[in-house]
Design a protein around this motif. Sequence first.
Motif, PDB file in Angstrom:
ATOM      1  N   LEU A  80       3.064  10.579   5.096  1.00 31.82           N
ATOM      2  CA  LEU A  80       2.384  10.558   6.390  1.00 31.82           C
ATOM      3  C   LEU A  80       1.387   9.403   6.457  1.00 31.82           C
ATOM      4  O   LEU A  80       1.329   8.667   7.457  1.00 31.82           O
ATOM      5  N   LEU A  81       0.608   9.218   5.406  1.00 35.55           N
ATOM      6  CA  LEU A  81      -0.394   8.162   5.383  1.00 35.55           C
ATOM      7  C   LEU A  81       0.252   6.775   5.398  1.00 35.55           C
ATOM      8  O   LEU A  81      -0.258   5.854   6.059  1.00 35.55           O
ATOM      9  N   ALA A  82       1.375   6.624   4.706  1.00 39.23           N
ATOM     10  CA  ALA A  82       2.063   5.332   4.688  1.00 39.23           C
ATOM     11  C   ALA A  82       2.536   4.941   6.091  1.00 39.23           C
ATOM     12  O   ALA A  82       2.394   3.789   6.514  1.00 39.23           O
ATOM     13  N   VAL A  83       3.096   5.899   6.826  1.00 37.71           N
ATOM     14  CA  VAL A  83       3.560   5.630   8.187  1.00 37.71           C
ATOM     15  C   VAL A  83       2.383   5.332   9.110  1.00 37.71           C
ATOM     16  O   VAL A  83       2.421   4.391   9.916  1.00 37.71           O
ATOM     17  N   TRP A  84       1.310   6.121   8.987  1.00 37.74           N
ATOM     18  CA  TRP A  84       0.133   5.896   9.822  1.00 37.74           C
ATOM     19  C   TRP A  84      -0.451   4.502   9.578  1.00 37.74           C
ATOM     20  O   TRP A  84      -0.804   3.780  10.529  1.00 37.74           O
TER      21      TRP A  84
ATOM     22  N   ALA B 261       0.831  -1.208   0.000  1.00 39.33           N
ATOM     23  CA  ALA B 261       0.000   0.000   0.000  1.00 39.33           C
ATOM     24  C   ALA B 261       0.863   1.254   0.000  1.00 39.33           C
ATOM     25  O   ALA B 261       0.547   2.240  -0.682  1.00 39.33           O
ATOM     26  N   ALA B 262       1.965   1.226   0.750  1.00 40.43           N
ATOM     27  CA  ALA B 262       2.854   2.392   0.803  1.00 40.43           C
ATOM     28  C   ALA B 262       3.481   2.659  -0.558  1.00 40.43           C
ATOM     29  O   ALA B 262       3.568   3.813  -0.993  1.00 40.43           O
TER      30      ALA B 262
ATOM     31  N   ALA C  92       5.065  -3.708  14.929  1.00 42.19           N
ATOM     32  CA  ALA C  92       6.495  -3.872  14.651  1.00 42.19           C
ATOM     33  C   ALA C  92       7.174  -2.511  14.548  1.00 42.19           C
ATOM     34  O   ALA C  92       6.763  -1.678  13.730  1.00 42.19           O
ATOM     35  N   PRO C  93       8.221  -2.242  15.351  1.00 41.31           N
ATOM     36  CA  PRO C  93       8.816  -0.898  15.379  1.00 41.31           C
ATOM     37  C   PRO C  93       9.524  -0.498  14.095  1.00 41.31           C
ATOM     38  O   PRO C  93       9.715   0.692  13.837  1.00 41.31           O
ATOM     39  N   TRP C  94       9.896  -1.472  13.281  1.00 40.51           N
ATOM     40  CA  TRP C  94      10.634  -1.178  12.052  1.00 40.51           C
ATOM     41  C   TRP C  94       9.716  -0.951  10.850  1.00 40.51           C
ATOM     42  O   TRP C  94      10.117  -0.374   9.848  1.00 40.51           O
ATOM     43  N   LEU C  95       8.443  -1.396  10.962  1.00 43.19           N
ATOM     44  CA  LEU C  95       7.555  -1.371   9.794  1.00 43.19           C
ATOM     45  C   LEU C  95       7.214   0.049   9.325  1.00 43.19           C
ATOM     46  O   LEU C  95       7.173   0.288   8.109  1.00 43.19           O
ATOM     47  N   PRO C  96       6.966   1.029  10.212  1.00 44.73           N
ATOM     48  CA  PRO C  96       6.689   2.374   9.700  1.00 44.73           C
ATOM     49  C   PRO C  96       7.817   2.946   8.853  1.00 44.73           C
ATOM     50  O   PRO C  96       7.566   3.596   7.831  1.00 44.73           O
ATOM     51  N   CYS C  97       9.062   2.692   9.248  1.00 44.52           N
ATOM     52  CA  CYS C  97      10.196   3.170   8.451  1.00 44.52           C
ATOM     53  C   CYS C  97      10.270   2.436   7.121  1.00 44.52           C
ATOM     54  O   CYS C  97      10.558   3.034   6.085  1.00 44.52           O
ATOM     55  N   ALA C  98       9.998   1.132   7.155  1.00 39.06           N
ATOM     56  CA  ALA C  98       9.981   0.359   5.910  1.00 39.06           C
ATOM     57  C   ALA C  98       8.875   0.857   4.987  1.00 39.06           C
ATOM     58  O   ALA C  98       9.055   0.928   3.762  1.00 39.06           O
ATOM     59  N   ALA C  99       7.736   1.214   5.569  1.00 37.16           N
ATOM     60  CA  ALA C  99       6.621   1.729   4.755  1.00 37.16           C
ATOM     61  C   ALA C  99       6.973   3.073   4.140  1.00 37.16           C
ATOM     62  O   ALA C  99       6.657   3.329   2.966  1.00 37.16           O
ATOM     63  N   LEU C 100       7.627   3.934   4.904  1.00 38.85           N
ATOM     64  CA  LEU C 100       8.037   5.228   4.337  1.00 38.85           C
ATOM     65  C   LEU C 100       9.057   5.022   3.225  1.00 38.85           C
ATOM     66  O   LEU C 100       9.018   5.715   2.199  1.00 38.85           O
ATOM     67  N   LEU C 101       9.963   4.080   3.410  1.00 36.08           N
ATOM     68  CA  LEU C 101      10.926   3.755   2.364  1.00 36.08           C
ATOM     69  C   LEU C 101      10.198   3.294   1.100  1.00 36.08           C
ATOM     70  O   LEU C 101      10.553   3.700  -0.018  1.00 36.08           O
ATOM     71  N   ALA C 102       9.159   2.471   1.270  1.00 37.48           N
ATOM     72  CA  ALA C 102       8.385   1.999   0.114  1.00 37.48           C
ATOM     73  C   ALA C 102       7.648   3.150  -0.562  1.00 37.48           C
ATOM     74  O   ALA C 102       7.576   3.218  -1.796  1.00 37.48           O
ATOM     75  N   ALA C 103       7.095   4.074   0.231  1.00 38.17           N
ATOM     76  CA  ALA C 103       6.381   5.216  -0.346  1.00 38.17           C
ATOM     77  C   ALA C 103       7.328   6.123  -1.122  1.00 38.17           C
ATOM     78  O   ALA C 103       7.001   6.592  -2.222  1.00 38.17           O
ATOM     79  N   VAL C 104       8.511   6.360  -0.564  1.00 37.30           N
ATOM     80  CA  VAL C 104       9.509   7.174  -1.259  1.00 37.30           C
ATOM     81  C   VAL C 104       9.963   6.479  -2.537  1.00 37.30           C
ATOM     82  O   VAL C 104      10.113   7.120  -3.587  1.00 37.30           O
ATOM     83  N   ALA C 105      10.158   5.165  -2.459  1.00 33.23           N
ATOM     84  CA  ALA C 105      10.547   4.408  -3.653  1.00 33.23           C
ATOM     85  C   ALA C 105       9.465   4.486  -4.720  1.00 33.23           C
ATOM     86  O   ALA C 105       9.757   4.616  -5.918  1.00 33.23           O
ATOM     87  N   GLY C 106       8.196   4.439  -4.301  1.00 34.62           N
ATOM     88  CA  GLY C 106       7.106   4.563  -5.259  1.00 34.62           C
ATOM     89  C   GLY C 106       7.083   5.919  -5.925  1.00 34.62           C
ATOM     90  O   GLY C 106       6.771   6.032  -7.112  1.00 34.62           O
ATOM     91  N   HIS C 107       7.427   6.962  -5.168  1.00 37.24           N
ATOM     92  CA  HIS C 107       7.464   8.309  -5.747  1.00 37.24           C
ATOM     93  C   HIS C 107       8.626   8.451  -6.737  1.00 37.24           C
ATOM     94  O   HIS C 107       8.469   9.065  -7.786  1.00 37.24           O
ATOM     95  N   ILE C 108       9.763   7.891  -6.390  1.00 35.82           N
ATOM     96  CA  ILE C 108      10.948   8.004  -7.250  1.00 35.82           C
ATOM     97  C   ILE C 108      10.833   7.090  -8.466  1.00 35.82           C
ATOM     98  O   ILE C 108      11.196   7.477  -9.577  1.00 35.82           O
ATOM     99  N   TRP C 109      10.289   5.892  -8.240  1.00 38.74           N
ATOM    100  CA  TRP C 109      10.185   4.896  -9.312  1.00 38.74           C
ATOM    101  C   TRP C 109       8.743   4.408  -9.442  1.00 38.74           C
ATOM    102  O   TRP C 109       8.441   3.249  -9.162  1.00 38.74           O
ATOM    103  N   PRO C 110       7.825   5.271  -9.899  1.00 38.06           N
ATOM    104  CA  PRO C 110       6.416   4.851 -10.040  1.00 38.06           C
ATOM    105  C   PRO C 110       6.243   3.900 -11.226  1.00 38.06           C
ATOM    106  O   PRO C 110       6.649   4.223 -12.350  1.00 38.06           O
ATOM    107  N   ILE C 111       5.660   2.767 -10.963  1.00 38.94           N
ATOM    108  CA  ILE C 111       5.585   1.733 -12.000  1.00 38.94           C
ATOM    109  C   ILE C 111       4.745   2.188 -13.189  1.00 38.94           C
ATOM    110  O   ILE C 111       5.027   1.842 -14.343  1.00 38.94           O
ATOM    111  N   GLN C 112       3.678   2.981 -12.943  1.00 34.11           N
ATOM    112  CA  GLN C 112       2.784   3.381 -14.025  1.00 34.11           C
ATOM    113  C   GLN C 112       3.394   4.466 -14.904  1.00 34.11           C
ATOM    114  O   GLN C 112       2.899   4.735 -16.000  1.00 34.11           O
ATOM    115  N   LEU C 113       4.492   5.090 -14.464  1.00 39.31           N
ATOM    116  CA  LEU C 113       5.166   6.119 -15.258  1.00 39.31           C
ATOM    117  C   LEU C 113       6.527   5.635 -15.761  1.00 39.31           C
ATOM    118  O   LEU C 113       7.409   6.437 -16.033  1.00 39.31           O
ATOM    119  N   GLY C 114       6.666   4.335 -15.898  1.00 37.89           N
ATOM    120  CA  GLY C 114       7.908   3.784 -16.422  1.00 37.89           C
ATOM    121  C   GLY C 114       9.093   4.001 -15.500  1.00 37.89           C
ATOM    122  O   GLY C 114      10.226   4.131 -15.961  1.00 37.89           O
TER     123      GLY C 114
END
Length: 201
Positions: free
Chosen positions: A67-71, A11-12, A79-101
């Motif tokens: 913010l929404l990904a962390v929430w 989701a993130a 799990a204390p590490w999951l919010p950071c992992a989710a933010l990492l995934a959200a940032v990765a999605g912004h940098i490398w969005p699959i629908q925009l190649g």
Amino acid sequence: MLTQTIIAITAAYLLGCFTTGYYLVRLSTGQDIRATASGNLGSRNVGRLLGTKGFILTFLGDAGKGLLAVWLARYLSPAPWLPCAALLAAVAGHIWPIQLGLRGGKGFATFAGGMILLKPLVLLAGLGLCVVAYPFLRGTTRTGLVALACSPLFVVAGQLRRGAPIMSPATALYCLLVVVVLYAHRTNIRKEFFNRGGCLR
């Protein structure tokens, strides 16, 4: 636990893929923001085309994703590490969005939005460093990159103050998150800190 982790990370990433500036410009003008001015999907480039309103909407949209990904990660799992992992995934999605190649933005606003919930004191420390360093560095991009690069030190300092292990899984993920955002800004880093000969300015 595994199911919640997969849901939170997926989701993130998909949240991150919703690149606000791209869709805002596409709906407003029909243009691809990546072919305009600096080619970046960030709020400053959108602001050049759509003005202050475009700048604000893009920044809020991109920050809101983080913010929404962390929430969501905190809601789904303790799990204390999951919010950071989710933010990492959200940032990765912004940098490398699959629908925009995989051609997206640089992730700074998404990172900052997530930090409001993830590590607000580190965010405040970074803003304080920006205020102190700006008169010396003379540039918002340069100052922001320095604050970002220094932020793991603030995290480690907080760990030491609490008597917690310095390199927990959450801390390691945070360091990786910073590296990813800095990597996305590699062109800015070369431009702001190095001259054509490769020497520091």
